[in-house]
Design a protein around this motif. Structure first.
Motif, PDB file in Angstrom:
ATOM      1  N   ALA A   1       0.772  -1.296  -0.047  1.00 37.01           N
ATOM      2  CA  ALA A   1      -0.091   0.328  -0.208  1.00 37.01           C
ATOM      3  C   ALA A   1       1.038   1.151  -0.162  1.00 37.01           C
ATOM      4  N   ALA A   2       1.944   1.273   0.411  1.00 40.20           N
ATOM      5  CA  ALA A   2       2.932   2.357   0.538  1.00 40.20           C
ATOM      6  C   ALA A   2       3.746   2.535  -0.907  1.00 40.20           C
ATOM      7  N   MET A   3       3.843   1.464  -1.312  1.00 42.03           N
ATOM      8  CA  MET A   3       4.380   1.624  -2.761  1.00 42.03           C
ATOM      9  C   MET A   3       3.840   2.413  -3.813  1.00 42.03           C
ATOM     10  N   GLN A   4       4.625   2.967  -4.845  1.00 46.33           N
ATOM     11  CA  GLN A   4       4.145   3.552  -5.834  1.00 46.33           C
ATOM     12  C   GLN A   4       3.545   2.648  -6.714  1.00 46.33           C
ATOM     13  N   ARG A   5       2.490   3.015  -7.479  1.00 47.07           N
ATOM     14  CA  ARG A   5       1.873   2.268  -8.624  1.00 47.07           C
ATOM     15  C   ARG A   5       2.895   1.562  -9.624  1.00 47.07           C
TER      16      ARG A   5
END
Length: 272
Positions: free
Chosen positions: A176-180
């Motif tokens: 969820a914290a990572m970039q798409r």
């Protein structure tokens, strides 16, 4: 002496039945399948080979990064379909130079990744509670907190050891914290990553993809969904393999035994 490989768990119960054993020499780097604390209670040294495949695994990680950035393998089918030049490029890649690599675990392999990534012009950030900022600086890596690393990275590279604390530690909160557009790369141990939550994150588009050389179950079942996702690249736990690394592994595994039994000088002893 006992030379051990990952195929069998060496529990405290087994160690109690080895009264004459002085050393367990691990045929490899990882030793999570050995009860090291029980070995210590029974006056048995546990030694591994921590540095035999550093070049190989770090090269494999760089290859994973190029796989997702340049997508070289995809062009064969596109050419067959009559596409050429810019028409064959979909999606348009971003420039690799200047991208951020987050190294999770700054041991031998993590440091080699940092060195190679820096040469490629990538920015390196790293998380490791046991390595100081001063130790990271000569390798041009910036020490960051766990959450900051995941949210800042284009490529998340997992090179930390499997322990009870790290088992399943990379899951939905990390994704969820990572970039798409970010990608997860794991060459450490499959159990560190929650694979169900990884699959969900990739298939939903929460992250762009993943490259895995290790899985929680090896070899995997043929129906394992990780093997059938178009956004996940799985290699069969081969990142460490070259003729040179295997030769070095054999020599160093036996050398650990000889050093203790002949000279009473334990080498590469792991901590409980």
């Amino acid at each position: 002496a006992l030379i051990a490989q990952i195929d069998i768990e060496i529990s405290g119960e087994i160690l109690e039945k080895l009264p004459n054993c002085r050393i367990i020499s691990v045929y490899g780097t990882g030793y999570d399948y050995i009860d090291v604390a029980a070995a210590k209670r029974n006056n048995i040294f546990v030694a591994n080979v921590p540095d035999y495949c550093v070049h190989e695994v770090s090269d494999h990680i760089v290859a994973f990064i190029f796989h997702f950035n340049k997508k070289v393998a995809s062009y064969k089918d596109k050419i067959k379909n009559g596409l050429w030049g810019i028409e064959a490029v979909d999606p348009m890649p971003t420039r690799l130079h200047g991208s951020t690599v987050f190294v999770v675990g700054f041991g031998n392999i993590g440091r080699a990744v940092a060195t190679k990534a820096t040469v490629l012009g990538l920015k390196v950030i790293a998380y490791d509670p046991y390595v100081s900022e001063e130790e990271m600086q000569p390798l041009h890596a910036a020490k960051v907190e766990w959450e900051t690393g995941f949210s800042s990275a284009d490529y998340v590279v997992v090179t930390m050891r499997l322990t009870e604390k790290t088992k399943g530690s990379i899951g939905k909160n990390a994704f969820a914290a990572m970039q798409r557009h970010a990608v997860l790369i794991n060459t450490s141990r499959g159990e560190i990553v929650n694979e169900n939550e990884l699959l969900e994150a990739v298939e939903s588009g929460e992250i762009a993809g993943a490259a895995l050389d290790v899985l929680s179950q090896e070899p995997p079942r043929k129906e394992n969904p990780l093997l059938h996702s178009k956004k996940i690249l799985v290699t069969p736990h081969v990142s460490y393999l070259t003729e040179e690394s295997l030769s070095e592994l054999r020599v160093k595994t036996v050398s650990n035994v000889i050093s203790l039994l002949r000279d009473n000088q334990p080498m590469n002893v792991v901590k409980a």
